[in-house]
Design a protein around this motif. Structure first.
Motif, PDB file in Angstrom:
ATOM      1  N   UNK A 144      -4.570  44.886  -9.000  1.00 18.69           N
ATOM      2  CA  UNK A 144      -3.003  45.092  -8.393  1.00 18.69           C
ATOM      3  C   UNK A 144      -3.234  46.308  -7.222  1.00 18.69           C
ATOM      4  N   UNK A 145      -4.266  46.787  -7.018  1.00 17.16           N
ATOM      5  CA  UNK A 145      -4.427  47.738  -6.045  1.00 17.16           C
ATOM      6  C   UNK A 145      -4.534  47.233  -4.795  1.00 17.16           C
ATOM      7  N   UNK A 146      -3.663  47.917  -3.738  1.00 20.32           N
ATOM      8  CA  UNK A 146      -3.735  47.329  -2.471  1.00 20.32           C
ATOM      9  C   UNK A 146      -5.185  47.282  -1.750  1.00 20.32           C
ATOM     10  N   UNK A 147      -5.058  46.011  -1.038  1.00 18.19           N
ATOM     11  CA  UNK A 147      -6.530  45.607  -0.505  1.00 18.19           C
ATOM     12  C   UNK A 147      -7.141  46.969  -0.136  1.00 18.19           C
ATOM     13  N   UNK A 148      -6.680  47.686   0.821  1.00 17.97           N
ATOM     14  CA  UNK A 148      -7.422  48.788   1.349  1.00 17.97           C
ATOM     15  C   UNK A 148      -8.072  49.662   0.454  1.00 17.97           C
ATOM     16  N   UNK A 149      -7.826  49.784  -0.943  1.00 16.66           N
ATOM     17  CA  UNK A 149      -8.240  50.635  -1.728  1.00 16.66           C
ATOM     18  C   UNK A 149      -9.307  49.902  -2.926  1.00 16.66           C
ATOM     19  N   UNK A 150      -9.279  48.804  -2.949  1.00 18.02           N
ATOM     20  CA  UNK A 150      -9.886  47.788  -4.007  1.00 18.02           C
ATOM     21  C   UNK A 150     -11.596  48.101  -3.966  1.00 18.02           C
ATOM     22  N   UNK A 176     -13.543  59.521   5.633  1.00 19.99           N
ATOM     23  CA  UNK A 176     -12.744  58.545   5.452  1.00 19.99           C
ATOM     24  C   UNK A 176     -12.705  57.812   4.064  1.00 19.99           C
ATOM     25  N   UNK A 177     -14.065  57.914   3.394  1.00 25.78           N
ATOM     26  CA  UNK A 177     -14.055  57.323   2.125  1.00 25.78           C
ATOM     27  C   UNK A 177     -13.595  58.197   1.034  1.00 25.78           C
ATOM     28  N   UNK A 178     -13.556  59.657   1.356  1.00 26.50           N
ATOM     29  CA  UNK A 178     -12.956  60.675   0.319  1.00 26.50           C
ATOM     30  C   UNK A 178     -11.384  60.515   0.446  1.00 26.50           C
ATOM     31  N   UNK A 179     -10.857  60.323   1.640  1.00 26.02           N
ATOM     32  CA  UNK A 179      -9.422  60.020   1.960  1.00 26.02           C
ATOM     33  C   UNK A 179      -8.836  58.932   1.185  1.00 26.02           C
ATOM     34  N   UNK A 180      -9.673  57.538   1.537  1.00 27.24           N
ATOM     35  CA  UNK A 180      -9.307  56.594   0.608  1.00 27.24           C
ATOM     36  C   UNK A 180      -9.394  56.726  -0.745  1.00 27.24           C
ATOM     37  N   UNK A 181     -10.159  57.247  -1.470  1.00 34.04           N
ATOM     38  CA  UNK A 181     -10.419  57.422  -2.736  1.00 34.04           C
ATOM     39  C   UNK A 181      -9.050  58.416  -3.080  1.00 34.04           C
ATOM     40  N   UNK A 182      -8.802  59.237  -2.457  1.00 38.91           N
ATOM     41  CA  UNK A 182      -7.623  60.383  -2.744  1.00 38.91           C
ATOM     42  C   UNK A 182      -6.460  59.441  -2.693  1.00 38.91           C
ATOM     43  N   UNK A 183      -6.112  58.608  -1.627  1.00 40.43           N
ATOM     44  CA  UNK A 183      -5.058  58.001  -1.728  1.00 40.43           C
ATOM     45  C   UNK A 183      -4.979  56.845  -2.754  1.00 40.43           C
ATOM     46  N   UNK A 184      -6.205  56.304  -2.990  1.00 39.82           N
ATOM     47  CA  UNK A 184      -6.023  55.431  -4.067  1.00 39.82           C
ATOM     48  C   UNK A 184      -5.663  56.093  -5.548  1.00 39.82           C
ATOM     49  N   UNK A 185      -6.257  57.329  -5.823  1.00 41.38           N
ATOM     50  CA  UNK A 185      -5.827  57.961  -7.092  1.00 41.38           C
ATOM     51  C   UNK A 185      -4.449  58.182  -7.215  1.00 41.38           C
ATOM     52  N   UNK A 186      -3.857  58.541  -6.028  1.00 41.55           N
ATOM     53  CA  UNK A 186      -2.393  58.683  -5.929  1.00 41.55           C
ATOM     54  C   UNK A 186      -1.529  57.657  -6.026  1.00 41.55           C
ATOM     55  N   UNK A 187      -2.178  56.521  -5.773  1.00 42.77           N
ATOM     56  CA  UNK A 187      -1.256  55.227  -5.807  1.00 42.77           C
ATOM     57  C   UNK A 187      -1.354  54.778  -7.394  1.00 42.77           C
ATOM     58  N   UNK A 188      -2.602  54.795  -7.884  1.00 41.35           N
ATOM     59  CA  UNK A 188      -2.559  54.731  -9.561  1.00 41.35           C
ATOM     60  C   UNK A 188      -1.872  55.480 -10.262  1.00 41.35           C
ATOM     61  N   UNK A 189      -1.942  56.700  -9.894  1.00 39.28           N
ATOM     62  CA  UNK A 189      -0.928  57.874 -10.741  1.00 39.28           C
ATOM     63  C   UNK A 189       0.431  57.389 -10.496  1.00 39.28           C
ATOM     64  N   UNK A 190       1.030  56.896  -9.380  1.00 42.30           N
ATOM     65  CA  UNK A 190       2.386  56.422  -9.441  1.00 42.30           C
ATOM     66  C   UNK A 190       2.712  55.178 -10.096  1.00 42.30           C
ATOM     67  N   UNK A 191       1.613  54.164 -10.111  1.00 42.74           N
ATOM     68  CA  UNK A 191       1.900  52.976 -10.545  1.00 42.74           C
ATOM     69  C   UNK A 191       1.303  52.347 -11.822  1.00 42.74           C
ATOM     70  N   UNK A 192       0.347  53.514 -12.419  1.00 41.91           N
ATOM     71  CA  UNK A 192      -0.205  52.830 -13.603  1.00 41.91           C
ATOM     72  C   UNK A 192       0.292  53.756 -14.746  1.00 41.91           C
ATOM     73  N   UNK A 193       0.496  53.198 -15.981  1.00 44.74           N
ATOM     74  CA  UNK A 193       0.689  53.792 -17.188  1.00 44.74           C
ATOM     75  C   UNK A 193      -0.698  54.268 -17.779  1.00 44.74           C
ATOM     76  N   UNK A 194      -0.500  55.793 -18.269  1.00 46.35           N
ATOM     77  CA  UNK A 194      -1.783  56.096 -19.080  1.00 46.35           C
ATOM     78  C   UNK A 194      -2.198  55.000 -20.136  1.00 46.35           C
ATOM     79  N   UNK A 195      -0.924  54.740 -20.993  1.00 52.49           N
ATOM     80  CA  UNK A 195      -1.160  53.948 -22.312  1.00 52.49           C
ATOM     81  C   UNK A 195      -1.692  52.664 -21.956  1.00 52.49           C
ATOM     82  N   UNK A 196      -1.623  51.991 -20.921  1.00 54.46           N
ATOM     83  CA  UNK A 196      -2.068  50.717 -20.432  1.00 54.46           C
ATOM     84  C   UNK A 196      -3.728  50.801 -20.584  1.00 54.46           C
TER      85      UNK A 196
END
Length: 198
Positions: A144-150, A176-196
């Motif tokens: 489900x991650x955006x292609x840019x982060x997978x 750039x790698x560091x920034x991509x991972x930062x944005x990916x973590x932010x996306x995951x925090x907003x879209x994933x539930x911990x209990x999943x």
């Protein structure tokens, strides 16, 4: 492995093969499943041979060949050409090296092997099923991650690569790698539930 695929490329020179590759790639990117099958069929023997040259084991080479084509489909939008065969060969080589490292780690780390044996020896079916379900949820979440982060998420969290290794593989700056991972973590925090994933 099945016999080499020769019918459509027999007698075709490098330039003609490159043109055919480019046409197939455009169709694959447009979602044409038949073109995807043709591209895989055309290069499956090449990919297998690259993997086998590193791993020296046909079963592992088969697995790596499958992973290579999965990676190919993920990375194809970023392929700039020409030289598709070389580009694909590099992916296969990297995947084979990764597999070789994993095998070495398994041999060197008896705790990992012990963990796997515990599941087998104790025959705790329920635990194994729950574990598999959890892995499946994680994989589905990654899809489900955006292609840019997978690619960076898979490389960092699943393949356990360093920023430097990732920068070299993806031909990007470490920042750039560091920034991509930062944005990916932010996306995951907003879209994933911990209990999943618990």
């Amino acid at each position: 492995m099945s016999r080499p695929y020769v019918s459509s490329i027999a007698g075709v020179g490098r330039e003609g093969r490159t043109i055919q590759d480019e046409r197939l790639i455009k169709k694959v990117l447009a979602g044409n499943q038949q073109a995807t099958r043709m591209l895989i069929e055309r290069y499956k023997n090449h990919v297998f041979k690259v993997a086998l040259s590193v791993l020296r084991d046909e079963n592992h080479a088969e697995d790596v060949a499958q992973e290579t084509f999965i990676k190919m489909l993920d990375a194809l939008p970023s392929y700039k050409g020409p030289g598709f065969k070389t580009w694909l060969g590099r992916i296969a080589f990297r995947k084979a090296i990764d597999e070789q490292r994993k095998q070495k780690r398994r041999l060197e780390n008896p705790l990992d092997n012990g963990f796997e044996r515990t599941f087998l020896e104790d025959d705790r079916v329920e635990d194994r099923l729950l574990y598999r379900e959890k892995i499946q949820r994680v994989r589905q979440g990654m899809e489900q991650l955006p292609e840019n982060y997978k690619d960076v998420v898979r490389a960092y969290y699943i393949e356990e690569k360093s920023y430097r290794e990732m920068a070299k593989e993806f031909q990007l700056a470490e920042k750039t790698i560091e920034m991509k991972l930062y944005r990916a973590r932010k996306w995951m925090k907003n879209h994933w539930k911990e209990e999943d994933f618990s």
